[in-house]
Scaffold this active site. Structure first.
Site, PDB file in Angstrom:
ATOM      1  N   ASP A  34       0.815  -1.218   0.000  1.00  0.00           N
ATOM      2  CA  ASP A  34       0.000   0.000   0.000  1.00  0.00           C
ATOM      3  C   ASP A  34       0.852   1.274   0.000  1.00  0.00           C
ATOM      4  O   ASP A  34       0.336   2.378   0.115  1.00  0.00           O
ATOM      5  CB  ASP A  34      -0.940   0.014   1.212  1.00  0.00           C
ATOM      6  CG  ASP A  34      -0.181  -0.050   2.529  1.00  0.00           C
ATOM      7  OD1 ASP A  34       1.073  -0.087   2.510  1.00  0.00           O
ATOM      8  OD2 ASP A  34      -0.820  -0.054   3.588  1.00  0.00           O
ATOM      9  N   ASP A 170      17.308  30.940 -14.845  1.00  0.00           N
ATOM     10  CA  ASP A 170      16.438  31.988 -14.287  1.00  0.00           C
ATOM     11  C   ASP A 170      17.283  32.880 -13.386  1.00  0.00           C
ATOM     12  O   ASP A 170      18.398  32.512 -12.989  1.00  0.00           O
ATOM     13  CB  ASP A 170      15.206  31.411 -13.565  1.00  0.00           C
ATOM     14  CG  ASP A 170      15.563  30.511 -12.396  1.00  0.00           C
ATOM     15  OD1 ASP A 170      16.473  30.864 -11.637  1.00  0.00           O
ATOM     16  OD2 ASP A 170      14.922  29.458 -12.256  1.00  0.00           O
ATOM     17  N   LYS A 193      13.027  33.963 -16.518  1.00  0.00           N
ATOM     18  CA  LYS A 193      11.937  32.987 -16.648  1.00  0.00           C
ATOM     19  C   LYS A 193      10.744  33.454 -15.826  1.00  0.00           C
ATOM     20  O   LYS A 193      10.915  33.967 -14.731  1.00  0.00           O
ATOM     21  CB  LYS A 193      12.422  31.629 -16.109  1.00  0.00           C
ATOM     22  CG  LYS A 193      11.348  30.600 -15.898  1.00  0.00           C
ATOM     23  CD  LYS A 193      11.905  29.306 -15.301  1.00  0.00           C
ATOM     24  CE  LYS A 193      11.763  29.265 -13.800  1.00  0.00           C
ATOM     25  NZ  LYS A 193      12.147  27.977 -13.213  1.00  0.00           N
ATOM     26  N   THR A 228      10.694  18.592 -14.340  1.00  0.00           N
ATOM     27  CA  THR A 228      10.017  18.297 -15.614  1.00  0.00           C
ATOM     28  C   THR A 228      10.942  18.571 -16.799  1.00  0.00           C
ATOM     29  O   THR A 228      10.735  18.055 -17.887  1.00  0.00           O
ATOM     30  CB  THR A 228       8.777  19.174 -15.789  1.00  0.00           C
ATOM     31  OG1 THR A 228       9.206  20.541 -15.824  1.00  0.00           O
ATOM     32  CG2 THR A 228       7.779  18.981 -14.677  1.00  0.00           C
ATOM     33  N   THR A 231      12.166  24.243 -17.466  1.00  0.00           N
ATOM     34  CA  THR A 231      13.057  25.392 -17.285  1.00  0.00           C
ATOM     35  C   THR A 231      14.283  25.262 -18.184  1.00  0.00           C
ATOM     36  O   THR A 231      14.612  26.167 -18.953  1.00  0.00           O
ATOM     37  CB  THR A 231      13.532  25.459 -15.808  1.00  0.00           C
ATOM     38  OG1 THR A 231      12.394  25.472 -14.971  1.00  0.00           O
ATOM     39  CG2 THR A 231      14.418  26.659 -15.556  1.00  0.00           C
TER      40      THR A 231
END
Ligand code: R5P
Length: 306
Positions: A34, A170, A193, A228, A231
């Site tokens: 679980d 950034d 950014k 992800t 950037t």
């Protein structure tokens, strides 16, 4: 020192143990169907200085729970000092109320770590040093720049042959990028950014260079993490549009939340260089990936804590 390995990054824990010339202490972590986790300490830890190596990468919440269980067990076992070695700290990006009413989750992580028994913590390349302010226990916040700087310096010839430029994807990375560029005696550039705060992982595609130039240079994007990839990939396309010969990516934490090795292999980067702060299992690895170990850096910091 008794060095315990949580289950999230055993290879790194083993390398740290080798650097410290000590065997790993004995424990057992069970993962149930679980998703729950249960740790069992096997060694006696009374009056010992103990450290637990556990990166709280995906699945972040289960890895945090394992970290808390280690802390609690070591406290019950009356260890003298309990050091959390968390090369990648989950929730470090949630270090302020970006919009009114938002949870500052890293504050909770700090509270749980402290109440579970940790007396000290070692982190690496935190997204922002602001996270440290939520901890009452002493925190050692390590910087992997030197590890990358040595690596890039040794491998200079493998980066396309042109002049290098280190790129901050950034403005928040400007200081680190400036330092790395300084150490390598090359130029740097900064991309602006805008993150879309209504959508967790999306950025507005309006990046522009706000400092420096990349034309006819080998651009190395330097970031704290690749999650992800939005950037870094956006910054890479911008660099190519602005005339960079090739683009490389260098980032401490390989969160790789997109998960698909084909995506990364087909990305605009010639190489993706990450540290082993997060374990990247074989099926998630790809040809362009290079992994640099932060074990010597972490081991050295642990020696100083003894
Ligand atoms: C954000 O400011 C960080 O420094 C990273 O640039 C960012 O978290 C990376 O996330 P992603 O790969 O999802 O764009």
């Amino acid at each position: 020192m008794k060095l315990f390995a949580g289950s999230s990054n055993q290879p790194l824990a083993e390398k740290i143990a080798q650097e410290l010339k000590t065997p790993l202490a004995n424990s057992e972590t069970v993962h149930f169907a679980d998703g729950e986790v249960r740790v069992r300490l096997i060694d006696n830890v009374k009056d010992e200085i103990c450290a637990v190596v556990q990166s709280t990468s995906i699945p972040g919440d289960a890895n945090l729970m394992e970290l808390y269980q280690f802390g609690d067990l070591l406290k019950q076992g009356r260890a003298k000092k309990i050091i959390a070695v968390v090369p990648y700290l989950a929730y470090a990006r949630q270090d302020k109320e970006h919009r009114e009413g938002e949870a500052v989750s890293v504050r909770l992580v700090a509270k749980f770590m402290e109440s579970s028994g940790y007396t000290d913590a070692v982190f690496l390349d935190l997204h922002s040093e602001n996270a440290v302010n939520f901890f009452k226990i002493p925190v050692l916040s390590l910087d992997a720049s030197q590890t990358f700087s040595c690596y890039l310096d040794q491998k200079r010839d493998d980066f396309g042959g042109g002049d290098l430029v280190i790129v901050a994807p950034d403005a928040g990375r400007k200081q680190e990028v400036e330092q790395l560029a300084g150490a390598l005696e090359v130029d740097y550039a900064v991309v602006k950014k805008e993150r879309n705060l209504d959508k967790t992982d999306e950025i507005n595609r309006e990046e522009r260079l706000i400092f420096g130039g990349v034309a006819q240079k080998e651009a190395i994007i330097f970031d704290d993490m690749i999650s992800t990839g939005s950037t870094a990939v956006s910054a890479a396309y911008l660099a190519l549009k602005k005339g960079a010969f090739h683009v490389f990516l260098c980032a401490t934490h390989a969160v790789l939340s997109r998960g698909d090795p084909f995506y990364w292999q087909n990305s605009p980067f010639e190489k993706i260089i990450v540290s082993d702060s997060i374990y990247v299992p074989k099926p998630k690895q790809f040809e362009k990936l290079e992994i640099v170990s932060v074990a010597p850096l972490i081991a050295k910091s642990l020696k100083n804590l003894l």
